[in-house]
Design an enzyme around this catalytic site. Structure first.
Site, PDB file in Angstrom:
ATOM      1  CG  ASP A  77      -0.176  -0.186   2.436  1.00  0.00           C
ATOM      2  OD1 ASP A  77       1.127   0.162   2.498  1.00  0.00           O
ATOM      3  OD2 ASP A  77      -0.552  -0.968   3.334  1.00  0.00           O
ATOM      4  CG  ASP A 109       1.008   4.229   4.670  1.00  0.00           C
ATOM      5  OD1 ASP A 109      -0.024   3.726   3.762  1.00  0.00           O
ATOM      6  OD2 ASP A 109       1.719   3.237   4.875  1.00  0.00           O
ATOM      7  CG  ASP A 130       8.398   2.193  12.228  1.00  0.00           C
ATOM      8  OD1 ASP A 130       8.572   3.014  11.399  1.00  0.00           O
ATOM      9  OD2 ASP A 130       7.573   1.978  12.674  1.00  0.00           O
TER      10      ASP A 130
HETATM   11  P1  ATP Z   1       4.040  -2.750   5.849  1.00  0.00           P
HETATM   12  O1  ATP Z   1       3.002  -1.344   5.309  1.00  0.00           O
HETATM   13  O2  ATP Z   1       4.515  -2.438   4.605  1.00  0.00           O
HETATM   14  O3  ATP Z   1       3.748  -3.325   6.772  1.00  0.00           O
HETATM   15  P2  ATP Z   1       5.222  -0.130   5.896  1.00  0.00           P
HETATM   16  O4  ATP Z   1       6.517   0.677   7.055  1.00  0.00           O
HETATM   17  O5  ATP Z   1       4.237   1.124   5.287  1.00  0.00           O
HETATM   18  O6  ATP Z   1       4.734  -1.470   6.309  1.00  0.00           O
HETATM   19  P3  ATP Z   1       2.485   0.817   8.053  1.00  0.00           P
HETATM   20  O7  ATP Z   1       2.033   0.308   9.701  1.00  0.00           O
HETATM   21  O8  ATP Z   1       2.280   0.906   6.673  1.00  0.00           O
HETATM   22  O9  ATP Z   1       4.141   0.032   7.184  1.00  0.00           O
HETATM   23  O10 ATP Z   1       3.401   2.383   8.468  1.00  0.00           O
HETATM   24  C1  ATP Z   1       3.657   3.391   7.768  1.00  0.00           C
HETATM   25  C2  ATP Z   1       4.805   4.057   8.404  1.00  0.00           C
HETATM   26  O11 ATP Z   1       4.329   4.682   9.404  1.00  0.00           O
HETATM   27  C3  ATP Z   1       5.584   3.671   8.346  1.00  0.00           C
HETATM   28  O12 ATP Z   1       6.306   3.035   7.780  1.00  0.00           O
HETATM   29  C4  ATP Z   1       6.265   4.207   9.733  1.00  0.00           C
HETATM   30  O13 ATP Z   1       7.161   5.508   9.239  1.00  0.00           O
HETATM   31  C5  ATP Z   1       5.237   5.037  10.354  1.00  0.00           C
HETATM   32  N1  ATP Z   1       4.512   4.234  11.422  1.00  0.00           N
HETATM   33  C6  ATP Z   1       3.433   3.584  11.689  1.00  0.00           C
HETATM   34  N2  ATP Z   1       3.610   2.347  12.918  1.00  0.00           N
HETATM   35  C7  ATP Z   1       4.463   3.425  14.121  1.00  0.00           C
HETATM   36  C8  ATP Z   1       4.750   3.067  15.216  1.00  0.00           C
HETATM   37  N3  ATP Z   1       4.040   2.457  16.272  1.00  0.00           N
HETATM   38  N4  ATP Z   1       5.181   4.243  15.359  1.00  0.00           N
HETATM   39  C9  ATP Z   1       6.204   5.457  15.143  1.00  0.00           C
HETATM   40  N5  ATP Z   1       5.985   5.908  14.119  1.00  0.00           N
HETATM   41  C10 ATP Z   1       5.496   4.128  13.050  1.00  0.00           C
HETATM   42 MG    MG Z   2       2.037   0.729   4.567  1.00  0.00          MG
END
Ligand code: ATP
Ligand code: MG
Length: 439
Positions: free
Chosen positions: A57, A59, A145
Site C-alpha cells: 500500500d 502512505d 519508528d
Molecule cells: P507495511 O505496510 O509494508 O507493513 P509500513 O512501513 O508501511 O509497512 P505501516 O504500518 O503501514 O507500515 O505504517 C506506515 C508508516 O507509519 C511506517 O513506515 C512508519 O513510518 C510509520 N509508523 C507506523 N507505525 C508506527 C509506530 N508505531 N510508531 C512510529 N511510526 C510508525
Molecule cells: Mg504501509
C-alpha cells in the site's frame, strides 16, 4: 549540511520510478500540490520501492490538516483518535494520508510547528496516549519508528528526502529505531514488534542499540490494548515470514507477553509445544507464499493448542470425562488469551470447532466417519491433525487413515471402518433413544 538538513537524493541517483507507484497515490500527491500543499510518499511504499519490491500500500504525508485533506477529495474519511488519519478511496484502493506530526515535548517543538501540547499526552510509563500535534517534515521524519521507514519521495521533483540516514541502513540491511530506543519503545511498545517484524520480513539485522532494550521492555506489551495486539499478531505471523518472525519473538522475549499460556507450556518443557508452532508457521508461510488462503482461526488453534491440551489433562486427572474437559479447557484458555490479544468471534468459533473435532476424529464408525466428512470444518480439523502428527504427537496413524479414507469409494470406506473393529465401549447395549441422542 547542518544537522537537521535532509540528505536529498535526486531523481537520477535513486531507483524509484513513477511507473511503480499506483495511479491513486500519484493522484493524491498531484491534488495536494495543486492546492499548494506538500505531499510525499513515505513509509513502506518508499522502502519497498527502493528495495525493488512491490509495496502493498502507499502512505502519503502532507502539511495539510486532516480537515483540509478531507475537503480536497470526494471519497475521504477521517479515521482514528490516537492518530487522526485520512483514508482516500479510489475504487478498491485506499490511500492513507497523514498530516506531518510534531514533537510531543513543547520545548522541543520547532518554530515551524503549531502549538498543541494538549493534543498529545503520555502515561506514567512514557506511553503515548494521544499524538495529534502537527509539525514540520523533519519532525514528521524523526517521530517515525525506523530509519528505513522515514524516507520521503516527492512526486514534485522526484527526489528522496532522508533525515535519519535511512538510505544507509537500507543499503546495509539494518533495522534501526530513530532516536533513543528505550524512549521510543516506552512511547509505543508495539514498536518492539515492528522492529523484529521488519527484521524478519526483510532479512535485515537489528542494530545493537535497537535490539538492546527489547528483553527488558517486552513486558510493556501487556499495556497495549488487546484489539491492537490481535492485528499485530496477524501482521507478525500471517504475512509470509511467520516462522522467522516467531523465532525472533522468542529470542527477544516478545512471544511471552502475547501468548503467556503457550509460553508457559514451552518453558515447562511440554514436549512438542514449540515444534507445533514452528510447523504451523512453516505451513502457513508455505500456503501464503503459494497464494493459498489461510485463516487466523487455524493459526490461533495451533498457537493455543499446547495450553488447551495441558488444561484437558489437568481436568481429566480430576475425574472429568474427555468431552466436557475439552469444552471447559477451550473456554478457559480462549478467555485468558483475550486479555492479551483479542480473538474476534468469527475466528474464535471455528478455532474451538477445530479443537473439538480433534476428539471426534478418532471415532470412526461408518456413520460417524461419513458425518465427519460432511462437517464444514472437517478439512481444517484434518489439516490440524496432520500438524499435530508433524510435531510428533502420537495419534496411532490417524492422519494417514483419514487420508486414505478421503481417497476411497463407499465400499472401501465401509471396509475401512469395519476393519477398525468396535472401539472400546461401543458394544454396550443402548436403547434406540439414547443411541440417537449420542450421535
Ligand atoms: P507495511 O505496510 O509494508 O507493513 P509500513 O512501513 O508501511 O509497512 P505501516 O504500518 O503501514 O507500515 O505504517 C506506515 C508508516 O507509519 C511506517 O513506515 C512508519 O513510518 C510509520 N509508523 C507506523 N507505525 C508506527 C509506530 N508505531 N510508531 C512510529 N511510526 C510508525
Ligand atoms: Mg504501509
Amino acid at each position: 549540511m547542518s544537522p537537521g538538513d535532509p540528505h536529498i537524493i535526486q531523481r537520477d541517483k535513486h531507483s524509484i520510478s513513477r511507473k511503480h507507484i499506483s495511479d491513486a497515490a500519484l493522484k493524491v500527491m498531484a491534488v495536494l500540490h495543486q492546492h499548494d500543499y506538500k505531499g510525499f510518499l513515505v513509509g513502506g511504499g518508499v522502502r519497498d520501492l527502493l528495495l525493488g519490491g512491490h509495496p502493498k500500500d502507499f502512505d502519503i504525508a502532507t502539511d495539510a490538516t486532516p480537515e483540509q485533506i478531507k475537503s480536497l477529495f470526494r471519497n475521504a474519511r477521517i479515521i482514528g483518535r490516537r492518530f487522526k488519519i485520512v483514508h482516500v478511496r479510489f475504487g478498491r484502493e485506499v490511500i492513507e494520508v497523514t498530516t506531518f506530526r510534531g514533537s510531543h515535548d513543547a520545548e522541543t517543538q520547532s518554530k515551524g510547528s503549531r502549538p498543541g501540547n494538549l493534543l498529545s499526552a503520555k502515561s506514567e510509563s512514557g506511553m503515548l496516549l494521544r499524538d495529534n500535534v502537527y509539525g514540520t517534515l523533519e519532525e514528521d521524519a524523526i517521530r517515525r519508528d525506523l530509519t528505513i521507514n522515514a524516507l520521503y519521495y516527492s512526486s514534485d521533483n522526484f527526489a528522496v528526502y532522508d533525515y535519519t540516514n535511512g538510505l544507509h541502513d537500507l543499503e546495509n540491511k539494518t533495522i534501526r529505531i530513530i532516536g533513543d530506543a528505550e524512549t521510543r519503545y516506552r512511547e509505543d511498545p508495539v514498536r518492539m514488534l515492528r522492529s523484529i517484524r521488519f527484521a524478519a520480513k526483510l532479512d535485515f539485522k537489528l542494530a545493537t542499540d535497537t535490539a538492546a532494550p527489547l528483553r527488558d521492555l517486552a513486558p510493556m506489551l501487556g499495556n497495549v490494548p488487546a484489539a491492537r495486539m490481535f492485528d499485530e499478531v496477524l501482521k507478525l505471523l500471517m504475512a509470509g515470514r511467520g516462522m522467522a518472525t516467531y523465532k525472533l519473538m522468542q529470542d527477544y522475549g516478545l512471544f511471552k507477553p502475547l501468548f503467556p499460556q503457550t509460553a508457559a507450556c514451552i518453558e515447562q518443557g511440554q514436549a512438542m509445544a514449540d515444534t507445533l508452532l514452528v510447523e504451523a508457521l512453516r505451513n502457513t508461510d508455505l500456503r501464503i507464499n503459494a497464494g493459498k488462503p489461510v485463516t487466523p482461526a487455524f493459526l490461533y488453534a495451533a498457537l493455543l493448542w499446547p495450553a488447551v491440551q495441558q488444561q484437558i489433562e489437568k481436568l481429566k486427572a480430576n475425574g472429568m470425562p474427555e468431552v466436557p474437559a475439552m469444552q471447559q479447557a477451550a473456554q478457559q484458555v480462549a478467555l485468558a488469551q483475550q486479555q492479551h490479544t483479542s480473538i474476534p468471534r468469527r475466528f474464535g468459533y471455528p478455532m474451538r470447532e477445530i479443537w473439538e473435532l480433534q476428539l471426534r476424529l478418532p471415532k470412526r464408525s461408518f456413520r460417524r466417519a461419513q458425518a465427519m466428512m460432511e462437517n464444514r470444518r472437517f478439512r481444517a480439523a484434518y489439516d490440524f491433525l496432520l500438524l499435530r502428527e508433524q510435531a510428533g504427537e502420537e495419534t496411532g496413524e490417524l492422519g494417514s487413515w483419514w487420508t486414505t479414507y478421503q481417497d476411497s469409494d463407499t465400499e472401501q470406506r465401509e471396509a475401512m471402518t469395519k476393519k477398525l473393529g468396535k472401539p472400546p465401549g461401543a458394544g454396550k447395549k443402548r436403547t434406540r433413544h439414547s443411541n440417537r441422542s449420542n450421535e
